[in-house]
Write a protein that holds these residues in place. Structure first.
Motif, short mmCIF file in Angstrom:
data_model
loop_
_atom_site.label_atom_id
_atom_site.label_comp_id
_atom_site.label_asym_id
_atom_site.label_seq_id
_atom_site.Cartn_x
_atom_site.Cartn_y
_atom_site.Cartn_z
N VAL A 147 20.40 29.01 94.99
CA VAL A 147 20.55 27.58 95.60
C VAL A 147 19.25 27.69 96.51
O VAL A 147 18.55 26.64 96.30
CB VAL A 147 21.72 27.83 96.46
CG1 VAL A 147 21.72 26.55 97.66
CG2 VAL A 147 23.01 27.68 95.66
N GLU A 148 18.94 28.81 96.97
CA GLU A 148 17.70 28.76 97.96
C GLU A 148 16.54 28.54 97.12
O GLU A 148 15.58 27.80 97.73
CB GLU A 148 17.74 30.24 98.66
CG GLU A 148 16.90 30.13 99.95
CD GLU A 148 17.37 31.36 100.86
OE1 GLU A 148 16.46 32.07 101.35
OE2 GLU A 148 18.41 31.13 101.18
N GLN A 186 24.10 34.00 93.46
CA GLN A 186 24.30 32.67 93.71
C GLN A 186 23.56 31.82 94.83
O GLN A 186 23.10 30.71 94.89
CB GLN A 186 25.84 32.28 93.74
CG GLN A 186 26.58 32.59 92.48
CD GLN A 186 28.11 32.70 92.64
OE1 GLN A 186 28.59 33.39 93.33
NE2 GLN A 186 28.89 31.84 91.94
N ARG A 187 23.68 32.65 96.03
CA ARG A 187 22.88 32.17 97.00
C ARG A 187 21.26 32.03 96.71
O ARG A 187 20.72 31.15 97.03
CB ARG A 187 23.06 32.89 98.22
CG ARG A 187 24.55 32.49 99.06
CD ARG A 187 24.34 33.13 100.38
NE ARG A 187 24.80 34.50 100.16
CZ ARG A 187 24.17 35.47 100.75
NH1 ARG A 187 23.03 35.51 101.34
NH2 ARG A 187 24.54 36.81 100.58
N ASP A 201 32.70 32.49 99.36
CA ASP A 201 31.99 33.70 99.62
C ASP A 201 31.20 33.76 98.30
O ASP A 201 31.50 34.76 97.41
CB ASP A 201 32.99 34.59 99.54
CG ASP A 201 32.16 35.77 99.82
OD1 ASP A 201 31.04 35.97 100.51
OD2 ASP A 201 32.94 37.26 99.76
N PRO A 202 29.94 33.09 97.99
CA PRO A 202 29.11 33.03 97.01
C PRO A 202 28.42 34.52 96.85
O PRO A 202 28.15 35.17 97.98
CB PRO A 202 28.07 32.08 97.10
CG PRO A 202 28.09 31.70 98.68
CD PRO A 202 29.37 32.26 99.25
N HIS A 203 28.24 34.88 95.69
CA HIS A 203 27.45 36.30 95.34
C HIS A 203 26.05 36.15 95.88
O HIS A 203 25.50 34.74 95.73
CB HIS A 203 27.56 36.47 94.10
CG HIS A 203 26.94 37.86 93.62
ND1 HIS A 203 25.60 38.24 93.48
CD2 HIS A 203 27.59 39.30 93.44
CE1 HIS A 203 25.50 39.51 93.25
NE2 HIS A 203 26.50 40.18 93.36
N PRO A 204 25.33 37.18 96.47
CA PRO A 204 23.72 36.77 96.55
C PRO A 204 23.02 36.35 95.72
O PRO A 204 21.92 35.26 96.04
CB PRO A 204 23.38 38.27 97.11
CG PRO A 204 24.64 38.97 97.52
CD PRO A 204 25.81 38.27 96.66
N TRP A 214 16.53 40.81 97.96
CA TRP A 214 17.58 41.26 98.56
C TRP A 214 18.51 42.56 98.26
O TRP A 214 19.08 43.44 99.36
CB TRP A 214 18.65 39.94 98.63
CG TRP A 214 18.13 38.77 99.40
CD1 TRP A 214 16.95 38.65 100.01
CD2 TRP A 214 18.43 37.63 98.96
NE1 TRP A 214 16.85 37.48 100.36
CE2 TRP A 214 17.84 36.58 99.93
CE3 TRP A 214 19.57 36.99 98.46
CZ2 TRP A 214 18.06 35.14 99.99
CZ3 TRP A 214 19.70 35.41 98.43
CH2 TRP A 214 18.92 34.53 99.22
#
Ligand SMILES: Cc1cc2nc3c(=O)[nH]c(=O)nc-3n(C[C@H](O)[C@H](O)[C@H](O)COP(=O)(O)OP(=O)(O)OC[C@H]3O[C@@H](n4cnc5c(N)ncnc54)[C@H](O)[C@@H]3O)c2cc1C
Ligand code: FES
Ligand code: FES
Lengths: 283, 157
Positions: free
Chosen positions: B90-91, B86-87, B81-84, B150
Motif C-alpha cells: 500500500v505504502e 501488505q502495508r 491487522d495487515p501483514h507488513p 522493515w
C-alpha cells in the motif's frame, strides 16, 4: 485443471506398488510426479493418478559412475543441492535457474521433465549434452539407455508401462555451460544450447554441443564436436563454429520464431557458449 | 476422497475430487484471495505456500496437500491487522487493480524468508513468474524492498 475424468488418486508406497497399479489400470492410469504437466494435459482417458513422490526416488548422490539423481527430485532440490552445484562447472544450476520460476521448480521433478521432454524444454538439451543415462523399470525388468538414444525411440510408450527411476550424469573432466534465448526471463526457450569442453595442453580434448527448441528437441551436433577436436580454443575457432552452425544446423519455424531467425541466432548462441565454456575450463 | 491438511494454521478434513485442483478446493473453502488467471501455471495469481514454499494452486492436484501446510493470503494478514508486506504494498503504491497482488505478496513472503536482504535484481528474479498487467513492476519491487528493510529492522519476522 485441464485434465478431466480422473476417478481415483493413489499414493504409491514403493515402485512395485506403483507398477502394479499402473498395470491394473490397463492404460487408463498415469504416473504422477509434480503433476504440473499432467494438470495441463488435455487427455480424457486417465482414470487413475498414481503419485510416486513417496516412493523413495528423491535424492542426489555421487558415486564413481557419476551423479545419481532420483526421478522425483524436484528442480529446486536439484538446483540447491551442493553436489549438483559442483558438477561440471555448475551447469545444472545454470540451466535450472532459467527453467520457469521458483514456484514451478518447487514442484516439477527432473523425472517429469525427462519423460514429458517438450521439444522447447531446456532440461532435455542439458541431459543430451551431458550424456545422461536413464534407468527405468517395468513389471518385468530394469532397463537403461542414454537419454540421447531414448529420445530417438517412441519413449512415451515405454513410460506408459514403466517408471523412470533415476538419471546418472557421468563425470566430466571439463566444464559445461548453458544458454537460452526466450522472450523474457521466465518464458520458454526460442532456442537453447548446452556445450561442454575439456582442454588438454591448451587444445580441445573433447567437445559436446547440443541445441534445442530448434523447434525440435535438443540434439547434439557431432560434426561440430569433431571439428573442434585438437584445436586451440580462440576467437577464430568460435567464429568458424558460428559459421558452420549457421550453414548446417537443422532448424524450423513455428509460431514463436522463424527458421531463418533460429539459424542466425543458433550460430551466435553456440559461439557464445563455446567461448564461455573455454573461459571457464581454463580457470 | 477425504484429505487432511492444515490451512492457515487450522486443521481441515475435507472431501476432494481426485482430479480437483488445489485452487478449486481453496476457493470452495472460502479462500477468495486465491484467484484463477491463466489456469495453466503461467501467470502466478493462484500462488499459495505449501509448507512455506510458493507453488501454483491451479496446476496442483488437491490430494497432493495431504498432511501438509497450506498458507494463503488470508493466513498472512487481515483488513484490521495487515501483514507488513501488505502495508508495504500500500505504502509503495504497488497495487492497482489488485488481481495479481495476493500471488505477489505470497511469493515475496517466501523470498524474504529465504533471503532477508535481496538485491533489486533478486526480487525481480524471484517474481519472474508473477505477471502484473497494471503496475509495470517497479513499485512492486519497491514494496518488497521496503518490507525487507522493515524485516531487517526487526519490525516483523
Ligand atoms: C508453466 C510451465 C513453464 C515451464 N517452463 C519450462 C522451462 O522454462 N524450461 C524447461 O526445461 N521446462 C519447462 N517446463 C517443463 C517442466 O520442466 C516440466 O513440465 C516438469 O518438469 C514436469 O515435471 P512434473 O514432475 O510436474 O511431471 P508430471 O506432470 O508429474 O509428469 C509429466 C509426465 O511424465 C510422466 N512421469 C513423471 N514422472 C515419471 C516417472 N518417474 N516415470 C515415468 N513417467 C513419469 C507422467 O505420467 C506424465 O506423463 C515448464 C512447465 C510449465 C508447466
Ligand atoms: S492461474 Fe495459476 S498460474 Fe495462472
Ligand atoms: S495490479 Fe492489476 S494485475 Fe497487478
Amino acid at each position: 485443471m485441464r485434465l478431466r475424468g480422473v476417478l481415483r488418486f493413489h499414493w504409491a508406497r514403493d515402485v512395485d506398488e506403483a507398477l502394479s497399479l499402473l498395470r491394473a489400470y490397463e492404460g487408463k492410469g498415469a504416473i504422477l510426479a509434480g503433476g504440473v504437466d499432467l494438470a495441463r494435459s488435455a487427455r480424457t482417458d486417465i482414470e487413475g493418478l498414481i503419485d510416486i513422490t513417496g516412493t523413495g526416488l528423491s535424492y542426489v548422490r555421487e558415486d564413481p559412475k557419476g551423479l545419481r539423481i532420483g526421478a522425483t527430485t524436484t528442480l529446486s532440490e536439484l538446483l540447491f543441492h551442493p553436489l549438483s552445484r559442483e558438477y561440471a562447472g555448475g551447469v545444472i544450476a545454470e540451466t535450472l535457474r532459467l527453467v520457469a520460476y521458483p514456484a514451478l521448480r518447487n514442484v516439477a521433478t527432473i523425472g517429469g521433465a525427462t519423460v514429458s521432454a517438450h521439444p522447447w524444454a531446456d532440461i532435455p538439451t542439458m541431459l543430451v549434452a551431458l550424456g545422461a543415462e536413464a534407468r527405468w523399470r517395468n513389471e518385468e525388468k530394469e532397463e537403461k539407455a542414454s537419454v540421447e538414444e531414448l529420445y530417438k525411440t517412441q519413449f512415451r510408450g515405454i513410460f506408459r508401462e514403466a517408471i523412470l527411476l533415476e538419471l546418472v550424469l557421468p563425470h566430466w573432466d571439463g566444464v559445461f555451460v548453458f544458454e537460452k534465448i526466450g522472450r523474457n526471463a521466465g518464458d520458454i526457450a526460442l532456442l537453447n544450447v548446452c556445450a561442454g569442453l575439456g582442454l588438454r595442453e591448451g587444445k580441445i580434448a573433447w567437445a559436446r554441443v547440443a541445441v534445442g527448441a530448434r523447434p525440435e528437441r535438443g540434439e547434439r551436433l557431432p560434426w561440430l564436436e569433431e571439428m573442434l577436436l585438437g584445436k586451440e580454443p580462440d576467437e577464430n575457432l568460435w567464429k568458424k563454429a558460428e559459421e558452420e552452425v549457421k550453414e548446417r544446423i537443422k532448424v524450423g519455424s513455428d509460431r514463436r520464431a522463424s527458421g531463418e531467425w533460429r539459424r542466425e541466432v543458433a550460430g551466435v548462441l553456440v559461439r557464445r557458449t563455446l567461448a564461455r565454456a573455454a573461459g571457464k575450463a581454463v580457470k | 476422497m477425504k484429505i487432511y491438511f492444515e490451512l492457515n494454521g487450522r486443521p481441515q478434513y475435507v472431501e476432494v475430487e481426485p482430479g480437483e485442483s488445489l485452487l478449486s478446493l481453496l476457493r470452495r473453502l472460502g479462500m477468495k484471495s486465491v484467484k484463477e488467471g491463466c489456469g495453466t501455471g503461467e501467470c502466478g495469481v493462484c500462488t499459495v505456500l505449501l509448507d512455506g514454499k510458493p507453488i501454483r494452486s491451479c496446476i496442483t492436484f488437491a490430494p497432493k496437500v495431504q498432511g501438509k501446510r497450506v498458507t494463503t493470503l488470508e493466513g498472512l494478514g487481515t483488513l484490521e491487522d495487515p501483514h507488513p508486506l501488505q502495508r508495504a504494498f500500500v505504502e509503495a503504491g504497488a497495487v492497482q487493480c489488485g488481481f495479481c497482488t495476493p500471488g505477489m505478496i505470497l511469493t515475496a513472503y517466501a523470498l524474504l524468508q529465504e533471503n532477508p536482504a535481496p538485491a533489486p535484481y533478486e526480487v525481480r528474479e524471484y517474481l519472474v513468474g508473477n505477471l502484473c498487467r497494471c503496475t509495470g513492476y517497479k513499485k512492486i519491487v519497491d514494496a518488497v524492498l521496503l518490507a525487507a528493510k522493515w524485516k531487517r529492522e526487526g519490525r516483523w519476522r
